[in-house]
Design a protein around this motif. Structure first.
Motif, PDB file in Angstrom:
ATOM      1  N   HIS A 186      -5.479  -1.918  -1.933  1.00  0.00           N
ATOM      2  CA  HIS A 186      -5.004  -0.530  -1.799  1.00  0.00           C
ATOM      3  C   HIS A 186      -4.262  -0.079  -3.062  1.00  0.00           C
ATOM      4  O   HIS A 186      -4.411   1.069  -3.501  1.00  0.00           O
ATOM      5  CB  HIS A 186      -4.102  -0.375  -0.573  1.00  0.00           C
ATOM      6  CG  HIS A 186      -4.828  -0.560   0.733  1.00  0.00           C
ATOM      7  ND1 HIS A 186      -5.988   0.099   1.061  1.00  0.00           N
ATOM      8  CD2 HIS A 186      -4.539  -1.351   1.785  1.00  0.00           C
ATOM      9  CE1 HIS A 186      -6.391  -0.266   2.254  1.00  0.00           C
ATOM     10  NE2 HIS A 186      -5.535  -1.161   2.724  1.00  0.00           N
ATOM     11  N   ILE A 187      -3.477  -0.975  -3.650  1.00  0.00           N
ATOM     12  CA  ILE A 187      -2.798  -0.642  -4.911  1.00  0.00           C
ATOM     13  C   ILE A 187      -3.837  -0.412  -6.003  1.00  0.00           C
ATOM     14  O   ILE A 187      -3.738   0.552  -6.772  1.00  0.00           O
ATOM     15  CB  ILE A 187      -1.807  -1.749  -5.316  1.00  0.00           C
ATOM     16  CG1 ILE A 187      -0.657  -1.840  -4.300  1.00  0.00           C
ATOM     17  CG2 ILE A 187      -1.244  -1.483  -6.723  1.00  0.00           C
ATOM     18  CD1 ILE A 187       0.230  -3.069  -4.468  1.00  0.00           C
ATOM     19  N   LEU A 188      -4.836  -1.271  -6.072  1.00  0.00           N
ATOM     20  CA  LEU A 188      -5.914  -1.114  -7.050  1.00  0.00           C
ATOM     21  C   LEU A 188      -6.540   0.276  -6.930  1.00  0.00           C
ATOM     22  O   LEU A 188      -6.693   0.991  -7.925  1.00  0.00           O
ATOM     23  CB  LEU A 188      -6.980  -2.188  -6.847  1.00  0.00           C
ATOM     24  CG  LEU A 188      -8.272  -2.015  -7.653  1.00  0.00           C
ATOM     25  CD1 LEU A 188      -8.031  -2.236  -9.131  1.00  0.00           C
ATOM     26  CD2 LEU A 188      -9.355  -2.946  -7.129  1.00  0.00           C
ATOM     27  N   GLU A 189      -6.907   0.662  -5.729  1.00  0.00           N
ATOM     28  CA  GLU A 189      -7.559   1.955  -5.524  1.00  0.00           C
ATOM     29  C   GLU A 189      -6.646   3.111  -5.931  1.00  0.00           C
ATOM     30  O   GLU A 189      -7.088   4.060  -6.593  1.00  0.00           O
ATOM     31  CB  GLU A 189      -7.988   2.096  -4.070  1.00  0.00           C
ATOM     32  CG  GLU A 189      -9.105   1.132  -3.695  1.00  0.00           C
ATOM     33  CD  GLU A 189      -9.299   0.981  -2.193  1.00  0.00           C
ATOM     34  OE1 GLU A 189      -8.559   1.623  -1.407  1.00  0.00           O
ATOM     35  OE2 GLU A 189     -10.185   0.196  -1.803  1.00  0.00           O
ATOM     36  N   ALA A 190      -5.371   3.036  -5.563  1.00  0.00           N
ATOM     37  CA  ALA A 190      -4.420   4.099  -5.926  1.00  0.00           C
ATOM     38  C   ALA A 190      -4.244   4.167  -7.442  1.00  0.00           C
ATOM     39  O   ALA A 190      -4.196   5.261  -8.025  1.00  0.00           O
ATOM     40  CB  ALA A 190      -3.071   3.871  -5.237  1.00  0.00           C
ATOM     41  N   MET A 191      -4.175   3.018  -8.094  1.00  0.00           N
ATOM     42  CA  MET A 191      -3.990   3.002  -9.550  1.00  0.00           C
ATOM     43  C   MET A 191      -5.241   3.468 -10.278  1.00  0.00           C
ATOM     44  O   MET A 191      -5.146   4.116 -11.319  1.00  0.00           O
ATOM     45  CB  MET A 191      -3.579   1.602 -10.024  1.00  0.00           C
ATOM     46  CG  MET A 191      -2.182   1.195  -9.607  1.00  0.00           C
ATOM     47  SD  MET A 191      -0.862   2.213 -10.344  1.00  0.00           S
ATOM     48  CE  MET A 191      -0.676   3.512  -9.162  1.00  0.00           C
TER      49      MET A 191
END
Length: 186
Positions: free
Chosen positions: A167-172
């Motif tokens: 989820h962090i990857l996608e947001a970043m």
């Protein structure tokens, strides 16, 4: 990447990465035993190091035309995947000092990068929303990591760490695109 990379050291890194990837894939397809995991970890570190070196060279090559916040967001995206991988190695009972140091540094760097991005002056409301998603997911990841380090480790803890990393990857990735869009004038 090797085909489109600029000539010289950058291209050489991606040619080498392609060669290493074949060995890595073979190891990754073996049955999941601790011994195979140890071999995979060694090759994984080699592949990750070469890939990171290639990424740094590309960033340096393009830095003049790249928004600093976009570069930081890309770095946070990379760390969001590195942390779950390091916890996975720990799940496989690989608990040496080098791994512990690397995990600690990755978590500290992700925290520092998110703090820097959250304070950036070039954040639009859309970027701020993506950063808030990443911040929330980082907190969930930290909670899952504390549970993982507790006395009763459950498989779901590593699953939560991996999912929050994704989820962090996608947001970043979304934040990076938004920073780049703003840099080009919207």
């Amino acid at each position: 990447m090797a085909a489109i990379a600029p000539p010289g050291e950058i291209r050489d890194k991606y040619v080498l990465l392609g060669l290493l990837w074949n060995d890595y894939r073979e190891l990754a397809q073996r049955s999941p035993t601790r011994e195979n995991a140890r071999k995979l970890r060694g090759r994984n570190e080699e592949v990750a190091w070469i890939a990171a070196k290639g990424a740094r060279l590309i960033q340096e090559h393009a830095r003049a035309a790249t928004n600093a916040s976009a570069v930081r967001a890309e770095g946070a995206a990379m760390l969001s995947q590195r942390i779950p991988k390091l916890y996975l190695w720990r799940r496989w009972e690989m608990r040496d000092e080098g791994l512990a140091r690397e995990l600690r540094e990755a978590e500290e760097n992700l925290r520092r990068t998110l703090d820097t991005l959250l304070a950036a002056r070039d954040n639009t409301p859309e970027i701020a929303a993506e950063l808030q998603v990443a911040e929330n997911q980082f907190r969930f990841m930290a909670d899952a990591a504390r549970s993982f380090e507790g006395r009763q480790v459950a498989p779901r803890h590593i699953e939560f760490i991996a999912k929050t990393g994704d989820h962090i990857l996608e947001a970043m990735e979304r934040a990076t695109r938004l920073y780049q869009k703003e840099d080009r004038g919207g």
